[in-house]
Enzyme design. Structure first.
Site, PDB file in Angstrom:
ATOM      1  N   ASN A  90      -4.290  -9.906 -52.861  1.00 39.83           N
ATOM      2  CA  ASN A  90      -3.033  -9.291 -52.432  1.00 39.83           C
ATOM      3  C   ASN A  90      -2.930  -9.177 -50.914  1.00 39.83           C
ATOM      4  O   ASN A  90      -1.832  -9.177 -50.364  1.00 39.83           O
ATOM      5  CB  ASN A  90      -2.866  -7.924 -53.097  1.00 39.83           C
ATOM      6  N   ASP A 109       3.547 -13.189 -62.742  1.00 40.07           N
ATOM      7  CA  ASP A 109       3.139 -12.582 -64.002  1.00 40.07           C
ATOM      8  C   ASP A 109       4.320 -12.152 -64.863  1.00 40.07           C
ATOM      9  O   ASP A 109       5.346 -11.731 -64.347  1.00 40.07           O
ATOM     10  CB  ASP A 109       2.300 -11.327 -63.737  1.00 40.07           C
ATOM     11  N   ASP A 138      -3.145  -2.471 -61.106  1.00 34.45           N
ATOM     12  CA  ASP A 138      -3.860  -3.701 -61.455  1.00 34.45           C
ATOM     13  C   ASP A 138      -5.174  -3.444 -62.187  1.00 34.45           C
ATOM     14  O   ASP A 138      -5.749  -4.370 -62.763  1.00 34.45           O
ATOM     15  CB  ASP A 138      -4.132  -4.527 -60.196  1.00 34.45           C
ATOM     16  N   MET A 181       4.342   1.717 -63.815  1.00 36.33           N
ATOM     17  CA  MET A 181       5.069   0.838 -62.901  1.00 36.33           C
ATOM     18  C   MET A 181       5.593  -0.452 -63.538  1.00 36.33           C
ATOM     19  O   MET A 181       6.541  -1.033 -63.053  1.00 36.33           O
ATOM     20  CB  MET A 181       4.185   0.523 -61.686  1.00 36.33           C
TER      21      MET A 181
END
Length: 435
Positions: free
Chosen positions: A23, A121, A320, A342
């Site tokens: 990320n 994703d 994550d 989220m």
């Protein structure tokens, strides 16, 4: 389509080095577009999503030179802006979620930025409003072609302003920061994301000549400058991979040492795993996980109520790693409620774990109650398909702990976020084969 064949039920042992942070890489690589000077970056992970972005930068005209494994130089002194309006760019940009972050640097330096609606994703809705509203606040004109799902922003000169973000989006904050560093005047971003990877971006930009203060807080103040220069940058280790290895060690009752983890940037991650009963020892800048031969017990709250693990913007627990925590809980003593706030589609992979014998009640798209087996019954091997990066690694950990031989299809999803994972797992004793 590739497949992993995994013989589970084996203890692992040894050391594992986390890769560079995925990320962070997606932000840092886009920042090279802000200067015509050379930028050197180290610890870049060799994974599908990052390699796609490097290819995209090359097609944009960035000169890319590989120095060694994980180390590259980038020079954006001859950018090919017409490429942004080609059909090929619409195909290339659509295949990568992180491609959205080229828009801020291009807008700041060249007065225009375009992007097709990015892919990535299948974990639920991820809005782009924060990005584009930020650009509009800075004075850009926005347009969207609904038929082609193509976004564009243009501005003669961006002007600094005050803005309150509607959500503390990491990529949104990064994109707006990259646009604001070359804007005229001062920009204040309130409700900014403050993840370590965003802090890394801000520190790198400051070394390039930007003037960003408030780094690490949710209020960033940016004094615009005329131009930025080159720099050298080393990326942090990937905290999601570090959490994955903690979960792997616990589920396989293995003794593992995770090397060079940058402890001070891990936030709540070690403590959340400790709440599941996992022993997480600090040894210098390494994490040592002893073999949990007697299992691990989930803590309850001080009033005796069931533990809830939920995600939140930094410094809260990263979404994550919720998939990893969920898998680890399937063999714990006790129960835990996993609350994925989220993303609304990220828990749907639990049906595969239920097929393997896990006791999980999926309450709704956001919540799952996990009742641990305490290793009294192993998960059963099965055939499954990886739906996204993080669910994929969670299913892989489940397969490595299960009795028998499991098969995981669509492992390209795992390859998007984890570098040579099969080779690295074999090095610590895993029985895994890529087919």
């Amino acid at each position: 389509m590739s497949t992993f064949k995994i013989e589970g039920g084996h203890q692992l042992k040894g050391e594992i080095q986390p890769q560079g942070a995925k990320n962070e890489a997606l932000q840092i690589l886009c920042a090279v577009l802000l200067t015509p000077e050379k930028v050197t970056i180290h610890n870049i992970p060799d994974i599908v999503d990052v390699n796609k972005l490097i290819k995209l930068l090359e097609k944009l005209g960035v000169k890319v030179n590989k120095l060694a494994h994980g180390s590259y130089t980038f020079q954006a002194d001859e950018i090919n802006l017409p490429y942004l309006k080609t059909e090929q760019f619409k195909i290339d940009g659509r295949g990568l979620r992180g491609s959205i972050m080229i828009v801020g640097p291009l807008l700041a330096r060249f007065g225009q930025g375009f992007i097709p609606k990015p892919g990535g994703d299948k974990i639920g809705r991820r809005r782009l409003d924060t990005h584009f509203q930020g650009f509009i606040n800075l004075g850009a004109n926005f347009r969207y072609n609904r038929e082609e799902h193509f976004y564009g922003v243009e501005a003669d000169k961006l002007k600094g302003t005050y803005m309150l973000l509607d959500e503390a989006s990491v990529t949104g904050t990064a994109n707006i920061v990259m646009a604001a560093v070359l804007a005229e005047g001062t920009t204040t971003i309130y409700n900014a994301a403050c993840e370590p990877y965003l802090q890394q971006l801000c520190k790198m930009l400051n070394r390039m000549g930007a003037k960003i203060s408030g780094v690490g807080s949710n209020m960033l103040i940016i004094e615009g400058v005329d131009s930025l220069g080159g720099t050298e940058h080393t990326m942090l280790p990937d905290m999601i991979e570090i959490g994955s290895w903690i979960g792997l060690a616990a589920m396989t009752k293995s003794e593992l040492t995770i090397k060079n983890v940058s402890w001070d940037d891990l936030g709540l991650i070690p403590n959340v795993f400790r709440k599941l009963g996992i022993i997480v020892e600090r040894q210098g800048d390494d994490i040592h996980i002893p073999a949990h031969t007697d299992g691990y017990e989930i803590q309850s709250y001080i009033d005796g109520s069931i533990l809830t693990v939920s995600d939140a913007p930094w410094p809260g627990f990263t979404p994550d790693l919720l998939s990893i925590v969920l898998v680890v809980a399937t063999q714990a003593r006790g129960s835990v409620l996993i609350h994925q706030k989220m993303f609304e589609s990220r828990l749907f992979f639990v049906d595969k774990l239920i097929d393997m014998g896990a006791k999980i009640i999926l309450c709704d798209p956001h919540r799952a109650n996990v009742i641990g087996h305490d290793f009294k019954s192993s998960l059963k091997a099965t055939t499954m398909t990886s739906p996204d990066i993080r669910a994929g690694i969670s299913l892989l950990i489940a397969a490595l702990s299960a009795k028998g031989t499991s098969t995981i299809h669509n492992i390209e999803q795992i390859d998007r976020g984890y570098e040579r994972i099969d080779e690295r797992l074999r090095a610590i004793g895993a029985k895994i084969e890529r087919i």
